[in-house]
Enzyme design. Structure first.
Site, mmCIF file in Angstrom:
data_model
loop_
_atom_site.group_PDB
_atom_site.id
_atom_site.type_symbol
_atom_site.label_atom_id
_atom_site.label_comp_id
_atom_site.label_asym_id
_atom_site.label_seq_id
_atom_site.Cartn_x
_atom_site.Cartn_y
_atom_site.Cartn_z
ATOM 1 N N HIS A 1 37.221 -2.337 14.968
ATOM 2 C CA HIS A 1 37.088 -0.888 14.897
ATOM 3 C C HIS A 1 35.886 -0.527 15.758
ATOM 4 O O HIS A 1 34.767 -0.940 15.488
ATOM 5 C CB HIS A 1 36.875 -0.402 13.468
ATOM 6 C CG HIS A 1 36.811 1.087 13.389
ATOM 7 N ND1 HIS A 1 37.929 1.865 13.231
ATOM 8 C CD2 HIS A 1 35.773 1.941 13.496
ATOM 9 C CE1 HIS A 1 37.582 3.133 13.219
ATOM 10 N NE2 HIS A 1 36.274 3.202 13.376
ATOM 11 N N CYS A 2 36.123 0.219 16.810
ATOM 12 C CA CYS A 2 35.066 0.553 17.758
ATOM 13 C C CYS A 2 34.488 1.926 17.417
ATOM 14 O O CYS A 2 35.215 2.915 17.357
ATOM 15 C CB CYS A 2 35.611 0.551 19.183
ATOM 16 S SG CYS A 2 34.334 0.810 20.410
ATOM 17 N N VAL A 3 33.192 1.961 17.179
ATOM 18 C CA VAL A 3 32.528 3.213 16.843
ATOM 19 C C VAL A 3 32.498 4.149 18.049
ATOM 20 O O VAL A 3 32.577 5.363 17.897
ATOM 21 C CB VAL A 3 31.097 2.922 16.343
ATOM 22 C CG1 VAL A 3 30.377 4.201 15.980
ATOM 23 C CG2 VAL A 3 31.120 1.995 15.159
#
Length: 177
Positions: free
Chosen positions: A151-153
């Site tokens: 999950h890429c911020v």
């Protein structure tokens, strides 16, 4: 950490709800970095070089054309990874073919995909669904994602099966720009 002989576990996943709140802030931060880069390259460095004339004007024109092409590709790949679904798990999924081996023969109940570590059928405890191979549950998005990488911020989305290409293009174009 120890307290009176008991081990206290540090739960990283309690911060996942805070990551959801960073969504629009991170997109604005990326756009701000792109805006500052645009100002530095176009407005202050090569923009005034267009009016200089001669060879400097030609070099500035070529650099600005190249910069704008890369900028358009960067923004296209960034917004593609932000708005493309990473590949959701269909509700009540049940496989009929073995996708891992590439077979076209229907599976029997004994051949149902199993977890290689434990030798049992993979099941998501959070979604209460069967999980296909290489599917993982995201604690931030609260769903199972096919071929989940992370999950890429920065893109406020999971990187999975359907948007992995755009994510790699975004990284390459950030490096080029």
């Amino acid at each position: 950490m120890y307290r009176s002989g008991a081990v206290m576990a540090w739960n990283v996943f309690k911060f996942c709800t805070a990551l959801r709140g960073l969504g629009s802030i991170m997109i604005l931060l990326v756009l701000g970095v792109v805006g500052v880069t645009y100002y530095a390259v176009v407005i202050t460095n090569y923009g005034p070089g267009l009016a200089a004339g001669g060879l400097d004007s030609l070099v500035a024109f070529v650099v600005l054309i190249l910069f704008h092409c890369l900028l358009v590709m960067l923004l296209w790949s960034y917004f593609s990874v932000v708005f493309t679904d990473p590949g959701s798990m269909p509700p009540n999924w049940r496989t009929t073919l073995d996708e891992e081996r590439g077979d076209t023969d229907p599976l029997t109940s004994a051949e149902f995909p199993v977890d290689s570590d434990y030798g049992r059928i993979r099941f998501c405890r959070k979604c209460n669904n069967l999980k296909p191979p290489r599917c993982h549950h995201c604690s931030v998005c609260e769903r199972c994602v096919l071929k989940m990488d992370h999950h890429c911020v920065w893109v406020v989305n999971c990187v999975g099966a359907l948007n992995y290409k755009y994510f790699l293009l975004f990284l390459v174009r950030c490096h080029k720009l």
